[in-house]
Design a protein around this motif. Structure first.
Motif, PDB file in Angstrom:
ATOM      1  N   ARG A  37       0.824  -1.218   0.000  1.00 56.16           N
ATOM      2  CA  ARG A  37       0.000   0.000   0.000  1.00 56.16           C
ATOM      3  C   ARG A  37       0.854   1.262   0.000  1.00 56.16           C
ATOM      4  O   ARG A  37       0.555   2.229  -0.691  1.00 56.16           O
ATOM      5  N   LYS A  41       0.923   3.889  -3.150  1.00 59.21           N
ATOM      6  CA  LYS A  41       0.555   5.298  -2.963  1.00 59.21           C
ATOM      7  C   LYS A  41       1.650   6.211  -3.496  1.00 59.21           C
ATOM      8  O   LYS A  41       1.385   7.188  -4.201  1.00 59.21           O
ATOM      9  N   GLY A  94      -2.144  -1.067  -5.140  1.00 62.70           N
ATOM     10  CA  GLY A  94      -2.236  -1.169  -3.685  1.00 62.70           C
ATOM     11  C   GLY A  94      -3.224  -2.216  -3.205  1.00 62.70           C
ATOM     12  O   GLY A  94      -3.712  -2.156  -2.090  1.00 62.70           O
TER      13      GLY A  94
END
Length: 105
Positions: A37, A41, A94
């Motif tokens: 994740r 991002k 993600g």
């Protein structure tokens, strides 16, 4: 992870609320999920045309030396979701997948 590692060093991890079975495996998977994740991002903030999409998948219980050849999935079938993700034409990042489907984590 820092807290867990400190508690391992102090030999207090068992009272810290961590999983009591498959502890290392469970926490390493948690760490990989979180890192996926984080990196996703970071790369999704790039300009259009420079983005990199990062996902994570579980191949399942694969017939390899790691499982003592006891797995129920061939290496070829285990690679299917990875190939599926590599060839995906959608902006998905993600996420965690198994058997070509997104799995919540």
């Amino acid at each position: 992870m820092s807290t867990f590692l400190q508690q391992v060093e102090d030999d207090t991890w068992q009272s810290g609320g961590w999983p009591q079975s498959f502890t290392n495996y469970s926490l390493s998977k948690l760490d990989v999920n979180a890192y996926t994740r984080l990196v996703a991002k970071e790369f999704s903030d790039r300009l259009e045309g420079e983005k990199i999409f990062i996902n994570y998948y579980c191949p399942g219980w694969v017939k390899t030396a790691m499982t003592g050849w006891a797995g129920n999935i061939s290496v070829e079938d285990a690679a299917d979701t990875g190939v599926f993700l590599a060839l995906l034409h959608e902006a998905v990042t993600g996420k965690f997948f198994a058997e070509r489907r997104e799995v919540n984590f």
